[in-house]
Motif scaffolding. Structure first.
Motif, mmCIF file in Angstrom:
data_model
loop_
_atom_site.group_PDB
_atom_site.id
_atom_site.type_symbol
_atom_site.label_atom_id
_atom_site.label_comp_id
_atom_site.label_asym_id
_atom_site.label_seq_id
_atom_site.Cartn_x
_atom_site.Cartn_y
_atom_site.Cartn_z
ATOM 1 N N LEU A 103 2.841 14.883 3.335
ATOM 2 C CA LEU A 103 1.311 14.502 2.894
ATOM 3 C C LEU A 103 1.056 13.037 2.532
ATOM 4 N N GLY A 104 2.376 12.362 2.496
ATOM 5 C CA GLY A 104 1.843 10.999 2.022
ATOM 6 C C GLY A 104 1.601 10.865 0.525
ATOM 7 N N ILE A 105 2.046 11.699 -0.111
ATOM 8 C CA ILE A 105 1.552 11.765 -1.615
ATOM 9 C C ILE A 105 2.751 11.649 -2.504
ATOM 10 N N ILE B 295 7.584 1.121 -10.817
ATOM 11 C CA ILE B 295 8.314 1.278 -9.733
ATOM 12 C C ILE B 295 8.154 0.280 -8.710
ATOM 13 N N ALA B 296 8.948 -0.278 -7.624
ATOM 14 C CA ALA B 296 8.867 -1.275 -7.027
ATOM 15 C C ALA B 296 9.446 -1.040 -5.599
ATOM 16 N N VAL B 297 9.029 -1.463 -4.413
ATOM 17 C CA VAL B 297 9.817 -1.316 -3.254
ATOM 18 C C VAL B 297 10.081 -2.785 -2.623
ATOM 19 N N HIS B 298 11.167 -2.744 -2.031
ATOM 20 C CA HIS B 298 11.917 -3.897 -1.208
ATOM 21 C C HIS B 298 12.505 -3.509 -0.088
ATOM 22 N N ARG C 33 0.858 -1.355 -0.100
ATOM 23 C CA ARG C 33 0.148 0.043 -0.078
ATOM 24 C C ARG C 33 0.940 1.393 -0.279
ATOM 25 N N VAL C 34 2.268 1.047 -0.167
ATOM 26 C CA VAL C 34 3.044 2.017 0.145
ATOM 27 C C VAL C 34 2.927 3.334 -1.030
ATOM 28 N N PHE C 35 2.276 3.053 -2.291
ATOM 29 C CA PHE C 35 2.293 3.698 -3.326
ATOM 30 C C PHE C 35 0.766 4.271 -3.356
ATOM 31 N N GLU C 36 -0.066 3.924 -2.383
ATOM 32 C CA GLU C 36 -1.497 4.594 -2.501
ATOM 33 C C GLU C 36 -1.437 6.195 -1.820
ATOM 34 N N MET C 37 -2.401 6.883 -2.318
ATOM 35 C CA MET C 37 -2.740 8.296 -1.933
ATOM 36 C C MET C 37 -2.645 8.377 -0.265
#
Length: 824
Positions: free
Chosen positions: A617-619, A635-638, A598-602
């Motif tokens: 703002l978490g955006i 884009i990906a996160v690890h 969920r890290v890429f959600e608004m």
């Protein structure tokens, strides 16, 4: 003169029609067989082939001395893939080896001129579908007369009917007669046999005994005596009707009222009264079979109640229900669906009528969604939003369509789903967008004079250290406000598809350099060692450099914000198979596994901002994902979890090396006396903004006047004839678009450089600026170097726009990293 009318035989007219086999016979290379070319076929062959192709009866032909095989569609249905269609044109002996010992002598009998043969229900097993089937046939072999052939016989005509099912059925009947009593005894429903006009019980199974509450004592007694209550309810009349007409009676969900001694109440029965005939066809009794379906009836009533509840729920949710049959195009709608399309509740609907009402520009959206739903390789879900024009009042509505396709044998049978009117929701989105745009405008206006005044302070000689410190704090907070505001508005633009990328061939290290310049204050403030890695050979991308640098800057700033002071941050660029990758690694707080999805959600943050002084703002990541995907990347996160740092990986399509890379701009030239001798008119209804910008331009050597409304701006421009016009858009009286359009109509203003300075920055605002004759549209607040670049078009003077671009706060720190980014 010779008759020139076409000869139907020479045109192979006798081969016309015949379905699949007719087509195969017409296409077959007969010249390579013993039969020779079709035009050379004898009249008897032509006649019998024509007969074969025009009958629906199974027909097989053995033609010529080689007994070449031909057959029609009706016969092909009794063959398997071992023979059909390969047997066409082959020799009979070669294709029927498993039965040649049976049929060979029969065929030879006919070919010898001895007459015809007849065979009824004869066992002739054949190989088909991978096994040897026990097949029974009724068939005849008849000669095909041909005076030119040996014995006067040109072939054998085979008229046949496969009677396997008939023979086997007769066997089954005989076997059934032996075991029917045992089977009926074990039948799960109720079974009985009634004989004669009085319907005397000859047999009843346990199920029937249980139904009427009696045992074998009923045998030999008539129904009227055993079941007087059945007489009153008309069941004996039904039995009489079956005996009289010979037609079976089928009852489904019939209501039967049981007497008190059987428990009373209503039972529901499915049953059949089947007349039984003797060998002479006379009806001598009735076979009764059925089952108690009371529980099924109750279940159906419950289902009906649930269906009614579903309709009530759909009514409450304002949902219409639709059913679509892809094979026929048939559509079944409820009243709400009809209302959405502006149709009467009972108006017929088909697929064409459904599509015609959809706005033409939106039809591809619907068709693509439907195609995905009907694809057996997908999950069958149908979801789309499109506009529909009502046939009743012409009103345009937004409709949200959802559904689910069901499949059988890989083919979609139907799509069932719901639809609802989302016009108000769409309008709410538009209003929300307009609100955010207005918010941006209102926030930008006070920022503009602050930014201009700060630039003046920065280039003065303040003696008070407190003033210098205050300047640094204000400058830092101003940039933070600007960055957050830009990110927020950019997310809105990306979400609504309102960002247009300005792509060009770029070196990746140049994009990363720009990102480092933006992130440099955060790196320095956190005292983060920055480890850079890049290949020696430059990598190129087709991208909007500003937007892509924004992505990497956000990732670097995030790494700083969520890392402890002094921890290392890595920026790695590398080449892959047709792609480039950029990795941003940190040793910070890390991201829990459940959060990574969920890290890429608004408005999503890995750690609440109260725990981090620099929380935003978490955006930022939502914006980064949107911009990367617009570039065709991902884009990906690890992260190994909380406390183990994070790595963000951006993957983009790699572009070819153009072979000529411009040298990087050098130095950071001072902007003094840039506009010496220029006449500039500044127009802004914010007096502080206009006056502070005028003072700055005067320091740079320009002659400057100001105006605070549209009419005054036109009057002063006419008197001043300026070289450049800095024009706010939102003005009292005539707005900036009208001022620019009015001035462009005047001959002296053909070379006038018009730069819009506005808090309105949507694509529609920029388009209106272009249409009004504005050269450059800048969004407040504007850095002075950006303003210089806008005022100085290419080759306007000897002033280096690249030098101005390099004169940005924090560039000194980022400049130290250039050699590493280039891989040297």
């Amino acid at each position: 003169m010779a008759d020139e009318r076409p000869d139907p035989d020479r045109d192979h007219g006798f081969l016309h029609g015949g379905g699949e086999m007719g087509a195969r016979i017409r296409a077959f290379p007969w010249s390579g067989t013993a039969l020779g070319d079709v035009p050379d076929w004898s009249p008897s062959w032509r006649t019998v082939v024509r007969l074969m192709l025009t009958t629906n009866h199974p027909v097989f032909l053995f033609l010529g001395p080689e007994l070449v095989c031909l057959y029609n569609d009706a016969y092909a249905r009794s063959l398997g893939p071992e023979k059909h269609p390969g047997m066409l044109g082959g020799r009979g002996r070669d294709w029927w080896p498993e039965i040649w010992d049976i049929i060979g002598p029969q065929i030879q009998y006919v070919m010898d001129g001895k007459g015809s043969t007849w065979h009824e229900n004869a066992l002739v097993p054949i190989d088909r579908h991978g096994r040897r089937d026990e097949v029974y046939w009724t068939y005849s072999y008849s000669p095909i007369d041909d005076a030119t052939a040996a014995n006067g016989i040109g072939g054998v005509l085979v008229l046949c009917t496969e009677t396997t099912e008939q023979v086997l059925a007769e066997r089954r009947v005989r076997a059934a007669e032996l075991r029917w009593r045992q089977l009926f005894q074990q039948a799960p429903g109720f079974v009985c046999l009634l004989e004669g006009p009085r319907h005397v019980f000859r047999f009843a199974n346990p199920g029937y005994h249980a139904l009427i509450g009696a045992g074998d004592e009923i045998l030999g007694k008539p129904v009227a005596e055993v079941l007087p209550w059945a007489v009153r309810q008309g069941f004996v009349d039904l039995l009489d009707g079956v005996l009289a007409t010979g037609e079976p009676h089928i009852a489904l969900d019939a209501e039967v009222e049981l007497p008190d001694h059987l428990g009373g109440g209503i039972r529901r029965l499915d049953f059949v009264y089947q007349p039984i005939r003797d060998e002479r066809g006379r009806i001598y009794g009735i076979f009764v079979i059925g089952s108690d379906v009371t529980s099924r009836h109750l279940a159906q009533e419950a289902l009906q109640r649930r269906t009614e509840q579903l309709h009530l729920a759909c009514d409450a949710a304002d949902l219409g229900i639709h059913v679509y049959d892809p094979a026929t195009g048939a559509i079944d709608w409820d009243a709400r669906m009809h209302a959405l399309w502006g149709l009467a509740p009972d108006a017929p609907v088909d697929y064409a009528g459904f599509v015609d009402a959809i706005e033409a520009a939106d039809r591809p959206v619907m068709e693509a969604a439907l195609a995905r739903a009907l694809d057996p390789a997908g999950d069958g879900h149908f979801a789309a939003e499109f506009r529909v024009r009502s046939q009743a009042d012409g009103r345009l509505r937004w409709v949200q369509f959802t559904g689910k396709a069901s499949f059988r044998d890989g083919v979609a049978e139907r799509v069932v789903g719901t639809a609802r009117d989302i016009t108000e929701a769409r309008l709410a989105d538009v209003r929300r967008h307009e609100f955010l745009a207005t918010l941006g405008h209102e926030l930008r206006n006070p920022l503009a004079p602050i930014a201009t005044s700060l630039y003046l302070i920065r280039h003065g000689s303040p003696e008070d250290a407190v003033v210098r410190q205050a300047h640094e704090v204000i400058d830092r907070q101003l940039r933070q406000m600007v960055r957050l505001l830009e990110d927020l508005l950019d997310v809105v633009r990306v979400t609504n598809g309102r960002i247009e990328l300005r792509r060009e061939r770029l070196r990746l290290d140049a994009v990363l350099q720009s990102a480092l310049e933006t992130a440099a204050p955060y790196v320095e403030r956190g005292d983060h060692p920055l480890q850079l890695s890049a290949p020696a050979t430059p990598l190129f991308v087709d991208a909007d450099g500003v937007r892509l640098a924004q992505v990497f800057a956000n990732l670097l700033i995030n790494a700083c914000k969520y890392s402890d002071r002094g921890s290392r941050i890595e920026l790695v660029s590398e080449a892959g198979d047709g792609v480039v990758r950029v990795r941003v690694r940190d040793q910070g707080v890390g991201i829990p596994a459940e959060m990574q999805a969920r890290v890429f959600e608004m408005f999503s943050q890995a750690e609440p901002s109260l725990h981090r002084a620099q929380g935003g703002l978490g955006i930022g990541l939502a914006l980064a994902r949107g911009l990367v995907e617009m570039h065709g990347g991902s884009i990906a996160v690890h992260s190994a979890g909380r406390g183990h740092g994070s790595e963000f990986v951006v993957t983009l399509p790699r572009a070819a090396d153009p072979g000529a890379v411009a040298a990087a701009a050098a130095g950071s030239a001072r902007c003094g006396a840039t506009f010496a001798g220029w006449k500039i008119l500044v127009v802004d209804d914010n007096v502080d903004a206009a006056d502070s910008l005028a003072e700055l331009l005067q320091v740079e050597g320009a002659v400057v006047e100001t105006a605070h409304d549209g009419d005054t701006a036109i009057t002063r421009a006419e008197a001043m004839r300026p070289d450049a016009l800095l024009l706010d858009i939102g003005l009292p009286g005539r707005n900036g678009f009208e001022v620019a359009g009015e001035l462009r109509r005047r001959a002296w203003a053909a070379s006038l450089r018009i730069v819009a300075l506005s808090g309105w920055g949507q694509e529609g605002d920029r388009r209106r600026s272009r249409e009004a004759g504005v050269d450059v549209h800048l969004v407040k607040p504007v850095d002075y170097p950006e303003l210089v670049r806008a005022l100085l078009p290419p080759c306007r003077s000897g002033f280096s726009r690249d030098a101005v671009a390099g004169n940005r706060p924090g560039i000194g720190t980022a400049s130290r990293l250039k050699p590493l980014l280039r891989g040297s």
